[in-house]
Write a protein that holds these residues in place. Structure first.
Motif, short mmCIF file in Angstrom:
data_model
loop_
_atom_site.label_atom_id
_atom_site.label_comp_id
_atom_site.label_asym_id
_atom_site.label_seq_id
_atom_site.Cartn_x
_atom_site.Cartn_y
_atom_site.Cartn_z
N ALA A 132 72.80 -15.17 110.03
CA ALA A 132 73.79 -14.14 110.35
C ALA A 132 74.58 -15.08 111.35
O ALA A 132 75.91 -14.66 111.06
N ALA A 133 74.06 -15.92 112.11
CA ALA A 133 75.12 -16.58 113.19
C ALA A 133 76.15 -17.58 112.05
O ALA A 133 77.38 -17.49 112.45
N VAL A 134 75.44 -18.26 111.19
CA VAL A 134 76.45 -18.93 110.28
C VAL A 134 77.55 -18.12 109.31
O VAL A 134 78.51 -18.55 109.33
N GLN B 161 80.32 -17.23 111.50
CA GLN B 161 81.17 -18.31 111.70
C GLN B 161 82.05 -18.41 110.68
O GLN B 161 83.18 -18.35 110.85
N TYR B 162 81.75 -18.41 109.38
CA TYR B 162 82.67 -18.35 108.23
C TYR B 162 83.52 -17.25 107.80
O TYR B 162 84.58 -17.27 107.44
N GLU B 163 82.89 -16.10 108.56
CA GLU B 163 83.68 -14.96 108.44
C GLU B 163 84.79 -14.95 109.35
O GLU B 163 85.85 -14.44 109.27
N MET B 164 84.43 -15.72 110.30
CA MET B 164 85.74 -15.76 111.43
C MET B 164 86.66 -16.71 111.22
O MET B 164 88.07 -16.60 111.72
N ALA C 2 86.91 -14.95 117.36
CA ALA C 2 87.00 -15.58 116.22
C ALA C 2 87.06 -17.21 116.66
O ALA C 2 86.50 -18.23 116.22
N TRP C 3 88.14 -17.41 117.39
CA TRP C 3 88.55 -18.67 117.96
C TRP C 3 87.22 -19.47 118.76
O TRP C 3 86.80 -20.61 118.55
N ASN C 4 86.60 -18.72 119.65
CA ASN C 4 85.61 -18.90 120.54
C ASN C 4 84.41 -19.49 119.49
O ASN C 4 83.71 -20.56 119.45
N ARG C 5 84.12 -18.61 118.66
CA ARG C 5 82.88 -18.97 117.80
C ARG C 5 83.08 -20.17 116.98
O ARG C 5 82.27 -21.09 116.51
N LYS D 208 80.61 -28.92 118.92
CA LYS D 208 79.32 -29.66 118.81
C LYS D 208 79.52 -30.68 118.05
O LYS D 208 78.83 -31.89 118.45
N ILE D 209 79.97 -30.81 116.99
CA ILE D 209 80.23 -32.08 116.08
C ILE D 209 81.01 -32.85 116.64
O ILE D 209 80.80 -34.05 116.89
#
Length: 164
Positions: A12-14, A17-20, A142-145, A152-153
């Motif tokens: 759900a978290a991933v 991210q892609y939805e945002m 959205a920007w935050n997520r 991280k990368i």
């Protein structure tokens, strides 16, 4: 059962991210054609960032903002951000996003750029988007997520430990 719940949460978290990503892309696309103005505002907000650009260090931002050299460099930065954001919307593009962010982190690590300087750059960029484009709670979230995952990368590579 506990592992299934953790797996569902991770998926759900991933997915979130892609939805945002389309929200972030649309937000950035509103301002991305203001390359020189964006970089100028970043330099004005955080002069320490300007000092890290040898070709612009110690120069008055007012004097350099209209030069071809400034416009070209601003275009490179904004095009890089656009490329990463355009790839961020699809899980199949994750290897490409990692490659780009790892290269960015490595090249900037060699030049002594810090996490704090990347954070300042990000704050100034977001500040520009907030004042020159559409901004609301959904866009902020959205920007935050998306940025949390990208940082991280980037930060792992900046620390000399790229994520592959």
């Amino acid at each position: 059962m506990k592992y299934l719940a953790i797996l569902v949460f991770c998926v759900a978290a991933v997915s979130a991210q892609y939805e945002m990503a389309p929200i972030v892309q649309a937000s950035f696309n509103e301002v991305r054609h203001n390359e020189a103005d964006i970089l100028y505002n970043i330099f004005k907000s955080y002069p320490g960032i300007q000092a890290r650009f040898p070709q612009f260090a110690g120069k008055d931002p007012e004097e350099i903002k209209e030069t071809a050299e400034f416009a070209i460099h601003a275009g490179r930065i904004i095009n890089f951000i656009s490329e990463v954001l355009s790839l961020a919307g699809s899980p199949s593009n994750l290897p490409a996003v990692k490659t780009l962010l790892n290269q960015l982190g490595e090249s900037h690590r060699i030049r002594g750029i810090t996490r704090s300087q990347f954070d300042d750059f990000h704050k100034a960029l977001i500040g520009y988007i907030q004042t020159h484009g559409t901004w609301n709670d959904e866009i902020s979230t959205a920007w935050n997520r998306v940025e949390i995952n990208m940082h991280k990368i980037l930060y792992a590579a900046l620390d000399g430990h790229p994520i592959n």
